[in-house]
Design a protein around this motif. Structure first.
Motif, PDB file in Angstrom:
ATOM      1  N   SER A 197       0.869  -1.189   0.000  1.00 28.82           N
ATOM      2  CA  SER A 197       0.000   0.000   0.000  1.00 28.82           C
ATOM      3  C   SER A 197       0.899   1.230   0.000  1.00 28.82           C
ATOM      4  O   SER A 197       1.306   1.693   1.069  1.00 28.82           O
ATOM      5  CB  SER A 197      -0.881   0.080   1.237  1.00 28.82           C
ATOM      6  OG  SER A 197      -1.145  -1.164   1.766  1.00 28.82           O
ATOM      7  N   PRO A 198       1.223   1.722  -1.195  1.00 34.17           N
ATOM      8  CA  PRO A 198       2.172   2.839  -1.276  1.00 34.17           C
ATOM      9  C   PRO A 198       1.678   4.078  -0.534  1.00 34.17           C
ATOM     10  O   PRO A 198       0.489   4.385  -0.530  1.00 34.17           O
ATOM     11  CB  PRO A 198       2.257   3.108  -2.778  1.00 34.17           C
ATOM     12  CG  PRO A 198       1.787   1.860  -3.435  1.00 34.17           C
ATOM     13  CD  PRO A 198       0.781   1.246  -2.510  1.00 34.17           C
ATOM     14  N   ARG A 199       2.617   4.775   0.133  1.00 31.91           N
ATOM     15  CA  ARG A 199       2.292   6.026   0.807  1.00 31.91           C
ATOM     16  C   ARG A 199       2.049   7.095  -0.251  1.00 31.91           C
ATOM     17  O   ARG A 199       2.633   7.038  -1.339  1.00 31.91           O
ATOM     18  CB  ARG A 199       3.476   6.504   1.660  1.00 31.91           C
ATOM     19  CG  ARG A 199       4.079   5.464   2.565  1.00 31.91           C
ATOM     20  CD  ARG A 199       3.227   5.245   3.779  1.00 31.91           C
ATOM     21  NE  ARG A 199       3.946   4.470   4.774  1.00 31.91           N
ATOM     22  CZ  ARG A 199       3.487   3.337   5.331  1.00 31.91           C
ATOM     23  NH1 ARG A 199       2.332   2.834   4.970  1.00 31.91           N
ATOM     24  NH2 ARG A 199       4.187   2.716   6.256  1.00 31.91           N
ATOM     25  N   PRO A 200       1.254   8.136   0.077  1.00 35.96           N
ATOM     26  CA  PRO A 200       1.117   9.234  -0.889  1.00 35.96           C
ATOM     27  C   PRO A 200       2.459   9.940  -1.097  1.00 35.96           C
ATOM     28  O   PRO A 200       3.238  10.065  -0.141  1.00 35.96           O
ATOM     29  CB  PRO A 200       0.110  10.182  -0.226  1.00 35.96           C
ATOM     30  CG  PRO A 200      -0.143   9.674   1.131  1.00 35.96           C
ATOM     31  CD  PRO A 200       0.501   8.334   1.312  1.00 35.96           C
ATOM     32  N   PRO A 201       2.747  10.361  -2.317  1.00 36.72           N
ATOM     33  CA  PRO A 201       4.044  11.003  -2.561  1.00 36.72           C
ATOM     34  C   PRO A 201       4.107  12.403  -1.941  1.00 36.72           C
ATOM     35  O   PRO A 201       3.089  13.088  -1.833  1.00 36.72           O
ATOM     36  CB  PRO A 201       4.113  11.086  -4.090  1.00 36.72           C
ATOM     37  CG  PRO A 201       2.715  11.029  -4.555  1.00 36.72           C
ATOM     38  CD  PRO A 201       1.929  10.247  -3.535  1.00 36.72           C
ATOM     39  N   VAL A 202       5.306  12.797  -1.555  1.00 40.31           N
ATOM     40  CA  VAL A 202       5.507  14.067  -0.856  1.00 40.31           C
ATOM     41  C   VAL A 202       5.150  15.274  -1.730  1.00 40.31           C
ATOM     42  O   VAL A 202       4.681  16.303  -1.222  1.00 40.31           O
ATOM     43  CB  VAL A 202       6.973  14.111  -0.354  1.00 40.31           C
ATOM     44  CG1 VAL A 202       7.445  15.519  -0.109  1.00 40.31           C
ATOM     45  CG2 VAL A 202       7.092  13.278   0.927  1.00 40.31           C
ATOM     46  N   ALA A 203       5.342  15.142  -3.049  1.00 41.12           N
ATOM     47  CA  ALA A 203       5.000  16.270  -3.941  1.00 41.12           C
ATOM     48  C   ALA A 203       3.502  16.560  -3.922  1.00 41.12           C
ATOM     49  O   ALA A 203       3.072  17.625  -4.369  1.00 41.12           O
ATOM     50  CB  ALA A 203       5.469  16.001  -5.356  1.00 41.12           C
ATOM     51  N   SER A 204       2.699  15.611  -3.395  1.00 46.29           N
ATOM     52  CA  SER A 204       1.253  15.851  -3.313  1.00 46.29           C
ATOM     53  C   SER A 204       0.874  16.529  -1.991  1.00 46.29           C
ATOM     54  O   SER A 204      -0.283  16.862  -1.776  1.00 46.29           O
ATOM     55  CB  SER A 204       0.479  14.533  -3.458  1.00 46.29           C
ATOM     56  OG  SER A 204       0.673  13.712  -2.307  1.00 46.29           O
ATOM     57  N   PHE A 205       1.845  16.722  -1.077  1.00 47.93           N
ATOM     58  CA  PHE A 205       1.525  17.288   0.244  1.00 47.93           C
ATOM     59  C   PHE A 205       1.249  18.790   0.189  1.00 47.93           C
ATOM     60  O   PHE A 205       0.570  19.320   1.053  1.00 47.93           O
ATOM     61  CB  PHE A 205       2.689  17.073   1.232  1.00 47.93           C
ATOM     62  CG  PHE A 205       2.844  15.662   1.753  1.00 47.93           C
ATOM     63  CD1 PHE A 205       2.040  14.623   1.308  1.00 47.93           C
ATOM     64  CD2 PHE A 205       3.810  15.376   2.722  1.00 47.93           C
ATOM     65  CE1 PHE A 205       2.193  13.332   1.792  1.00 47.93           C
ATOM     66  CE2 PHE A 205       3.968  14.090   3.221  1.00 47.93           C
ATOM     67  CZ  PHE A 205       3.166  13.067   2.750  1.00 47.93           C
ATOM     68  N   GLY A 206       1.867  19.483  -0.771  1.00 49.73           N
ATOM     69  CA  GLY A 206       1.685  20.935  -0.822  1.00 49.73           C
ATOM     70  C   GLY A 206       2.883  21.626  -1.441  1.00 49.73           C
ATOM     71  O   GLY A 206       3.767  20.973  -2.016  1.00 49.73           O
ATOM     72  N   ALA A 207       2.923  22.944  -1.291  1.00 45.15           N
ATOM     73  CA  ALA A 207       3.872  23.791  -2.026  1.00 45.15           C
ATOM     74  C   ALA A 207       5.329  23.501  -1.700  1.00 45.15           C
ATOM     75  O   ALA A 207       6.220  23.827  -2.483  1.00 45.15           O
ATOM     76  CB  ALA A 207       3.574  25.256  -1.736  1.00 45.15           C
ATOM     77  N   HIS A 208       5.606  22.874  -0.550  1.00 42.60           N
ATOM     78  CA  HIS A 208       7.002  22.641  -0.165  1.00 42.60           C
ATOM     79  C   HIS A 208       7.477  21.212  -0.484  1.00 42.60           C
ATOM     80  O   HIS A 208       8.582  20.834  -0.112  1.00 42.60           O
ATOM     81  CB  HIS A 208       7.189  22.911   1.338  1.00 42.60           C
ATOM     82  CG  HIS A 208       7.005  24.342   1.718  1.00 42.60           C
ATOM     83  ND1 HIS A 208       7.989  25.106   2.304  1.00 42.60           N
ATOM     84  CD2 HIS A 208       5.946  25.181   1.565  1.00 42.60           C
ATOM     85  CE1 HIS A 208       7.542  26.331   2.521  1.00 42.60           C
ATOM     86  NE2 HIS A 208       6.298  26.389   2.076  1.00 42.60           N
ATOM     87  N   GLY A 209       6.647  20.420  -1.142  1.00 44.55           N
ATOM     88  CA  GLY A 209       6.988  19.007  -1.372  1.00 44.55           C
ATOM     89  C   GLY A 209       7.606  18.770  -2.736  1.00 44.55           C
ATOM     90  O   GLY A 209       7.104  19.247  -3.760  1.00 44.55           O
TER      91      GLY A 209
END
Ligand SMILES: Cc1ncc(COP(=O)(O)O)c(C=O)c1O
Length: 369
Positions: A197-209
């Motif tokens: 179950s892959p974790r959500p990618p950090v680039a989807s977290f917001g402007a600093h990802g």
């Protein structure tokens, strides 16, 4: 500027070519080229040189980002390199409101050497160690390490060499630390899709990802040399400016095959690779139990295993194994842990089984079970 020699690559260069079994490769076994159409037409550069806009848009969708927030690169290695150059190698902030200014990086270790040696060449690094034996990541330790001139916090999740897959909540807590300090969080996610179950990618977290990745490890397509950076447009744009001086464009073959691998065949490829990883993880876990060794059961296909009794450290163990049985392992000292070795179990099953038999023979010949 000074760059540390890449210890693991130098170790491989010394042994890999001659050895019979490679039990230290960190990715899944490679797919056969004839599964794909291999004719991209004329052999031009990829134009525009940051990658096919439609394909970038579809990759960007995976992160809730636009085509302009994705840059195609030659593997994750180039993605990380360009990101570090952009974040640490130039004066001044990247984003609005001073985000990303400074030449200091906080890097969570142990990790793939490029993730600390390249930032060390361009700027200054403070390391935050994962806590053994389960390699937990403490967001408070990251907060303690962050400074006013920190431009980026760097994590590799799932982690090489430990196989630890940090929880989404942990990664979001680290992201919040980056936001609070006007820094970016860069996550190397090259093993992400090997997780059940892959974790959500950090680039989807917001402007600093910022996420970096490729088709190398989870898809079994290292030879494509195809990867990308996904993140804020200001970072991606600056990385593209540097890419004009490294590889100009991604590989045309790479992009041509990547479109197929990320198209309708993707689920099939990932399911096959996860099945292989699951089956092999179980075989290695049983082997470790029989030998009385220890590891944190990993996500991905790398295990970071304790060195058996009878050897002074991992390097002496790994040298003995390659000299006596022609099997390459990776000494943990290359990751700062001389009491561990890294075993890669993504290779074809018959080679894995043969490799495990041979390593066990060395352990037995030196007084082990
Ligand atoms: C964490 C990590 N990042 C990047 C790479 C290099 O990947 P690529 O083949 O996509 O350049 C590796 C290879 O071992 C790795 O483990």
């Amino acid at each position: 500027m000074r760059i540390e020699p890449f210890g693991l690559e130098r170790w491989f260069a010394a042994y890999e070519h001659e050895a019979e079994i490679m039990l230290a490769e960190s990715g899944i076994r490679s797919l056969a080229a004839d599964r794909f159409d291999l004719d991209p037409g004329v052999l031009d550069y990829v134009i525009p040189t940051n990658g096919d806009p439609e394909f970038r848009a579809s990759v960007g969708d995976r992160y809730g980002r636009s085509a302009d927030e994705v840059l195609f690169t030659c593997g994750t290695q180039e993605a990380n390199f360009l990101a570090f150059l952009s974040l640490l190698g130039e004066e001044g902030a990247i984003g609005e409101d001073g985000v990303g200014s400074g030449s200091h990086a906080v890097v969570v270790t142990p990790t793939y050497q490029a993730l600390h040696s390249v930032p060390e060449a361009f700027g200054e690094v403070t390391r935050v160690e994962l806590a053994a034996p389960d390699w937990t990541l403490d967001p408070d330790a990251v907060a303690d390490a962050v400074r006013e001139d920190t431009a980026v916090v760097v994590v590799n999740n799932p982690n090489n060499p430990t196989g630890r897959n940090h929880a989404e909540a942990t990664m979001r807590a680290v992201y919040d630390v980056a936001v609070d300090h006007d820094a970016y969080l860069l996550c190397d996610e090259v093993y992400r899709l090997l997780a059940e179950s892959p974790r959500p990618p950090v680039a989807s977290f917001g402007a600093h990802g910022i996420s970096t990745t490729s088709l190398t490890k989870a898809y079994g397509l290292a030879g494509l040399r195809f990867g990308w950076i996904a993140g804020p447009e200001a970072v991606v744009d600056r990385a593209w400016r540097w890419k004009d001086y490294t590889t100009i464009s991604p590989s045309l073959f790479g992009q041509h095959v990547a479109k197929q691998a990320l198209g309708r065949r993707e689920n099939q490829i990932l399911a096959e690779n996860r099945d292989l990883a699951r089956d092999h993880r179980k075989r290695v876990a049983d082997w470790i139990d029989r030998l009385g060794l220890d590891w944190h059961e990993p996500v991905g296909v790398n295990g970071f295993i304790t060195v058996p009794d009878g050897f002074s450290d991992a390097e002496s163990f790994c040298r003995t194994v390659v000299e006596e049985e022609s099997v390459v392992l990776a000494p943990g000292g290359l990751f700062g842990f001389p009491d561990r070795f890294r075993l890669g179990f993504g290779l074809p099953t018959d080679e894995l089984e043969e490799g495990l038999v041979r390593v066990r023979r060395v352990i037995r010949d030196h007084g082990g079970p």
